[in-house]
Design an enzyme around this catalytic site. Structure first.
Site, PDB file in Angstrom:
ATOM      1  N   ASN A 117       0.570  -0.942   0.057  1.00 43.59           N
ATOM      2  CA  ASN A 117      -0.303   0.545  -0.098  1.00 43.59           C
ATOM      3  C   ASN A 117       0.661   0.851  -0.041  1.00 43.59           C
ATOM      4  OD1 ASN A 117       0.991   0.096   3.096  1.00 43.59           O
ATOM      5  ND2 ASN A 117      -0.811   0.145   3.442  1.00 43.59           N
ATOM      6  N   GLY A 138       6.698   2.139   0.874  1.00 43.02           N
ATOM      7  CA  GLY A 138       8.014   1.322   0.286  1.00 43.02           C
ATOM      8  C   GLY A 138       7.693   2.930  -1.484  1.00 43.02           C
ATOM      9  N   ASP A 193      -3.819  -2.661   1.211  1.00 46.31           N
ATOM     10  CA  ASP A 193      -3.058  -3.087   2.386  1.00 46.31           C
ATOM     11  C   ASP A 193      -4.043  -4.111   3.282  1.00 46.31           C
ATOM     12  OD1 ASP A 193      -3.647  -2.278   5.422  1.00 46.31           O
ATOM     13  OD2 ASP A 193      -3.969   0.344   5.713  1.00 46.31           O
ATOM     14  N   SER A 214       5.786  -4.703   6.965  1.00 43.38           N
ATOM     15  CA  SER A 214       5.345  -3.748   7.834  1.00 43.38           C
ATOM     16  C   SER A 214       6.649  -2.414   8.174  1.00 43.38           C
ATOM     17  CB  SER A 214       6.120  -4.705   8.819  1.00 43.38           C
ATOM     18  OG  SER A 214       6.496  -4.404  10.046  1.00 43.38           O
ATOM     19  N   ALA A 240       8.622 -12.636   7.907  1.00 39.91           N
ATOM     20  CA  ALA A 240       9.803 -11.762   7.714  1.00 39.91           C
ATOM     21  C   ALA A 240       9.237 -11.853   8.808  1.00 39.91           C
ATOM     22  CB  ALA A 240       9.561 -10.403   7.202  1.00 39.91           C
ATOM     23  N   TYR A 267       6.374  -2.494  17.156  1.00 43.14           N
ATOM     24  CA  TYR A 267       6.648  -3.035  16.632  1.00 43.14           C
ATOM     25  C   TYR A 267       7.321  -4.889  17.429  1.00 43.14           C
ATOM     26  CZ  TYR A 267      10.871  -4.578  13.002  1.00 43.14           C
ATOM     27  OH  TYR A 267      11.560  -5.131  12.211  1.00 43.14           O
ATOM     28  N   LYS A 287       5.503  -8.206  16.283  1.00 43.28           N
ATOM     29  CA  LYS A 287       6.139  -8.986  15.556  1.00 43.28           C
ATOM     30  C   LYS A 287       6.349 -10.824  16.491  1.00 43.28           C
ATOM     31  CE  LYS A 287       8.232  -7.750  11.463  1.00 43.28           C
ATOM     32  NZ  LYS A 287       7.805  -7.924  10.497  1.00 43.28           N
ATOM     33  N   TYR A 341      -1.037 -21.683  13.782  1.00 42.93           N
ATOM     34  CA  TYR A 341      -1.476 -21.857  12.585  1.00 42.93           C
ATOM     35  C   TYR A 341      -0.776 -23.158  12.017  1.00 42.93           C
ATOM     36  CZ  TYR A 341      -4.805 -18.930  11.395  1.00 42.93           C
ATOM     37  OH  TYR A 341      -5.797 -18.117  10.896  1.00 42.93           O
ATOM     38  N   ARG A 376      16.735   4.863   9.093  1.00 40.19           N
ATOM     39  CA  ARG A 376      18.145   4.028   9.428  1.00 40.19           C
ATOM     40  C   ARG A 376      19.323   4.767   9.550  1.00 40.19           C
ATOM     41  NH1 ARG A 376      15.167  -1.757   7.314  1.00 40.19           N
ATOM     42  NH2 ARG A 376      14.309  -0.414   5.958  1.00 40.19           N
TER      43      ARG A 376
HETATM   44  P1  NAD Z   1      10.604  -1.252   4.139  1.00 39.76           P
HETATM   45  O1  NAD Z   1       9.953  -0.686   4.460  1.00 39.76           O
HETATM   46  O2  NAD Z   1      11.891  -0.946   3.089  1.00 39.76           O
HETATM   47  O3  NAD Z   1       9.335  -2.651   3.636  1.00 39.76           O
HETATM   48  C1  NAD Z   1       8.351  -2.538   4.353  1.00 39.76           C
HETATM   49  C2  NAD Z   1       7.272  -3.228   2.894  1.00 39.76           C
HETATM   50  O4  NAD Z   1       5.694  -2.580   3.285  1.00 39.76           O
HETATM   51  C3  NAD Z   1       6.521  -1.452   2.310  1.00 39.76           C
HETATM   52  O5  NAD Z   1       6.485  -1.254   0.784  1.00 39.76           O
HETATM   53  C4  NAD Z   1       5.496  -0.831   2.948  1.00 39.76           C
HETATM   54  O6  NAD Z   1       4.022  -0.121   2.188  1.00 39.76           O
HETATM   55  C5  NAD Z   1       4.674  -2.072   3.197  1.00 39.76           C
HETATM   56  N1  NAD Z   1       3.737  -1.507   3.908  1.00 39.76           N
HETATM   57  C6  NAD Z   1       3.959  -1.277   5.612  1.00 39.76           C
HETATM   58  N2  NAD Z   1       2.657  -2.320   5.580  1.00 39.76           N
HETATM   59  C7  NAD Z   1       2.090  -2.463   5.144  1.00 39.76           C
HETATM   60  C8  NAD Z   1       0.513  -2.410   4.826  1.00 39.76           C
HETATM   61  N3  NAD Z   1      -0.377  -2.447   6.369  1.00 39.76           N
HETATM   62  N4  NAD Z   1       0.600  -3.140   3.736  1.00 39.76           N
HETATM   63  C9  NAD Z   1       0.604  -2.962   2.463  1.00 39.76           C
HETATM   64  N5  NAD Z   1       2.258  -2.624   2.096  1.00 39.76           N
HETATM   65  C10 NAD Z   1       2.314  -2.786   3.532  1.00 39.76           C
HETATM   66  O7  NAD Z   1      11.230  -1.961   5.028  1.00 39.76           O
HETATM   67  P2  NAD Z   1      12.198  -3.631   5.203  1.00 39.76           P
HETATM   68  O8  NAD Z   1      13.332  -3.582   5.116  1.00 39.76           O
HETATM   69  O9  NAD Z   1      11.590  -4.010   3.421  1.00 39.76           O
HETATM   70  O10 NAD Z   1      11.382  -4.233   5.798  1.00 39.76           O
HETATM   71  C11 NAD Z   1      10.892  -5.504   5.060  1.00 39.76           C
HETATM   72  C12 NAD Z   1      10.133  -6.568   5.979  1.00 39.76           C
HETATM   73  O11 NAD Z   1      11.449  -7.262   6.806  1.00 39.76           O
HETATM   74  C13 NAD Z   1       9.474  -6.161   7.455  1.00 39.76           C
HETATM   75  O12 NAD Z   1       8.159  -6.983   7.764  1.00 39.76           O
HETATM   76  C14 NAD Z   1      10.252  -6.001   8.637  1.00 39.76           C
HETATM   77  O13 NAD Z   1      10.203  -6.038  10.081  1.00 39.76           O
HETATM   78  C15 NAD Z   1      11.372  -7.413   8.507  1.00 39.76           C
HETATM   79  N6  NAD Z   1      12.623  -6.714   8.993  1.00 39.76           N
HETATM   80  C16 NAD Z   1      14.360  -5.706   7.827  1.00 39.76           C
HETATM   81  C17 NAD Z   1      15.176  -6.046   8.542  1.00 39.76           C
HETATM   82  C18 NAD Z   1      16.066  -4.929   7.643  1.00 39.76           C
HETATM   83  O14 NAD Z   1      17.221  -4.686   8.182  1.00 39.76           O
HETATM   84  N7  NAD Z   1      15.480  -3.913   6.571  1.00 39.76           N
HETATM   85  C19 NAD Z   1      15.049  -6.260   9.998  1.00 39.76           C
HETATM   86  C20 NAD Z   1      14.506  -6.893  10.931  1.00 39.76           C
HETATM   87  C21 NAD Z   1      13.125  -7.387   9.991  1.00 39.76           C
HETATM   88  N1  UDP Z   2      21.570   5.772  15.270  1.00 40.54           N
HETATM   89  C1  UDP Z   2      22.370   7.025  15.752  1.00 40.54           C
HETATM   90  N2  UDP Z   2      22.382   7.518  14.459  1.00 40.54           N
HETATM   91  C2  UDP Z   2      21.151   7.988  13.473  1.00 40.54           C
HETATM   92  C3  UDP Z   2      20.306   6.641  13.822  1.00 40.54           C
HETATM   93  C4  UDP Z   2      20.817   5.948  14.343  1.00 40.54           C
HETATM   94  O1  UDP Z   2      23.336   6.478  15.983  1.00 40.54           O
HETATM   95  O2  UDP Z   2      21.271   8.616  12.597  1.00 40.54           O
HETATM   96  C5  UDP Z   2      21.439   4.465  15.879  1.00 40.54           C
HETATM   97  C6  UDP Z   2      20.281   3.865  16.768  1.00 40.54           C
HETATM   98  O3  UDP Z   2      20.501   4.583  17.821  1.00 40.54           O
HETATM   99  C7  UDP Z   2      20.804   2.620  17.111  1.00 40.54           C
HETATM  100  C8  UDP Z   2      21.641   1.786  15.575  1.00 40.54           C
HETATM  101  O4  UDP Z   2      21.914   3.533  15.304  1.00 40.54           O
HETATM  102  O5  UDP Z   2      21.999   2.288  18.405  1.00 40.54           O
HETATM  103  C9  UDP Z   2      20.932   1.617  14.493  1.00 40.54           C
HETATM  104  O6  UDP Z   2      19.740   2.106  14.418  1.00 40.54           O
HETATM  105  P1  UDP Z   2      18.692   1.343  13.546  1.00 40.54           P
HETATM  106  O7  UDP Z   2      17.493   2.395  13.921  1.00 40.54           O
HETATM  107  O8  UDP Z   2      19.759   1.134  12.410  1.00 40.54           O
HETATM  108  O9  UDP Z   2      18.068   0.167  13.668  1.00 40.54           O
HETATM  109  P2  UDP Z   2      18.022  -0.545  14.813  1.00 40.54           P
HETATM  110  O10 UDP Z   2      19.196  -1.557  14.873  1.00 40.54           O
HETATM  111  O11 UDP Z   2      18.002   0.301  16.400  1.00 40.54           O
HETATM  112  O12 UDP Z   2      16.666  -1.327  14.978  1.00 40.54           O
END
Ligand code: NAD
Ligand code: UDP
Length: 321
Positions: free
Chosen positions: A32, A36, A56, A75, A119, A150, A154, A164, A191
């Site tokens: 949605n 993204g 959504d 998410s 995920a 969050y 999760k 399930y 991030r």
């Molecule tokens: P992202 O924000 O880039 O992607 C998330 C996507 O989900 C986006 O495109 C967003 O529009 C979509 N979305 C959110 N809520 C929605 C909804 N209600 N309906 C439809 N679409 C929706 O984030 P990402 O880093 O790609 O993360 C993807 C997944 O991986 C997430 O579930 C996140 O929790 C998990 N994850 C990512 C990381 C990481 O380091 N990137 C670490 C741990 C877990």
């Molecule tokens: N952080 C930081 N400066 C920034 C953004 C994040 O020092 O501009 C730190 C934040 O406090 C955390 C770590 O970097 O300790 C990783 O943050 P991130 O938001 O990437 O993800 P997290 O691992 O906390 O989910």
């Protein structure tokens, strides 16, 4: 396989879709655009096996016909309260996407006897008291803290996925993803790696929350996707699997590395740690299970992965994305 993938417009979803399409699978991508981008979806339209459905996932899902697998990646994922795309600013939506979204995805998988993958995240370990984190550690999460929307959502999603499996015999996978970075990350989601790269390319000081002694372990996206695909196509794995890069860095060391790789002369700016309530102090995956089960481990070291990511950010900034 005919695969439903939520979060397809996001960072991980778009990389995973691309990999699955390249392997000849059909991907029905749901998103949605909450966090993204339309550009990620537009790039996937080049593959004939790709179909996009704007939806959504909190709401009941449309009938998508028979499917072989449902992968729930939608998410918000950034904990930064300063970004409009961070989950502290989307608290209810984050909880609903992980609760209702997981429920609808599990129901679709059950209706078609399909495989379901969740995920999940290293955040389910909270601010860990055990280091590195193994899958049998239950975590240290504050259920009423700012990050709970969050972390607890999760954890709920993991519990529902296992329910399930136990109740309906559903074939499930739970991947606990540790900090992953790479091209296509949203530049303004707050991030740490996107923040640092954008600041460095703009010749601004990098913002360090606290003293930068907290640690994270950063996995390059191609490595993560390889692990996810191996887990998805494994015969059976009804338990959580950590995926991440065990190489641990302090945030200070990460900042210095980004400044070095970009030649940024502006240095660092230390900001109060209070911006990040409940910020975990250390995080490092124990990937023994993934090594044994999948024969997997990361291959891209942080300096190399950062260079590739910096090149992508530079291009997008030059285009004015
Ligand atoms: P992202 O924000 O880039 O992607 C998330 C996507 O989900 C986006 O495109 C967003 O529009 C979509 N979305 C959110 N809520 C929605 C909804 N209600 N309906 C439809 N679409 C929706 O984030 P990402 O880093 O790609 O993360 C993807 C997944 O991986 C997430 O579930 C996140 O929790 C998990 N994850 C990512 C990381 C990481 O380091 N990137 C670490 C741990 C877990
Ligand atoms: N952080 C930081 N400066 C920034 C953004 C994040 O020092 O501009 C730190 C934040 O406090 C955390 C770590 O970097 O300790 C990783 O943050 P991130 O938001 O990437 O993800 P997290 O691992 O906390 O989910």
């Amino acid at each position: 396989m005919r695969i439903v993938l939520t979060g397809v417009a996001g960072f991980l979803g778009s990389h995973l879709a691309e990999r699955l399409l390249q392997e000849g699978h059909q991907v029905l991508g749901l998103d949605n655009f909450l966090t993204g981008s339309r550009a990620n979806v537009a790039a996937l339209q080049a593959y004939p096996g790709f179909t996009f459905v704007q939806h959504d996932v909190e709401d009941p899902w449309p009938d998508l016909g028979p499917v072989d697998a449902v992968l729930h990646f939608a998410s918000p994922a950034s904990p930064n309260p300063r970004s409009p795309f961070g989950y502290p600013n989307l608290p209810i939506r984050t909880m609903r996407t992980n609760a209702w979204g997981t429920y609808h995805g599990l129901e679709m998988a059950r209706a078609h006897a399909a495989r379901f993958m969740l995920a999940s995240t290293s955040e389910i370990y909270g601010d860990p008291e055990v280091h590195p984190q193994r899958e049998d550690y239950w975590g240290h999460v504050n259920p009423v803290g700012e990050r709970a929307v969050y972390d607890e959502a999760k954890r709920f999603a993991e519990a529902m996925t296992m329910a399930y499996h136990r109740r309906h015999g559903l074939d499930v996978r739970i991947v606990r993803i540790f900090n992953t970075y790479g091209p296509r990350m949203r530049m303004d989601d707050g991030r740490v790696i996107p923040n640092f790269i954008v600041q460095a390319l703009r010749r601004e000081p990098l913002t360090i929350y606290g003293q930068g002694e907290q640690t994270r372990s950063f996995c390059y996206v191609d490595d993560l996707i390889e692990g996810i695909v191996r887990l998805l196509f494994l015969e059976a794995a009804p338990f959580p699997v950590n995926l991440g890069n065990p190489q641990e860095y302090t945030i200070l060391a990460l900042a210095r590395l980004v400044n070095e790789l970009t030649g940024n002369p502006a240095g660092l700016r230390f900001e109060p740690a209070m911006y990040r309530q409940g910020d975990p102090k250390r995080r490092q995956p124990d990937i023994t299970r993934a090594r044994h089960l999948l024969g997997w481990e990361p291959t891209v070291a942080l300096p190399e992965g950062l260079q590739r990511t910096i090149a992508d950010f530079r291009q997008r900034l030059a285009r004015g994305d």
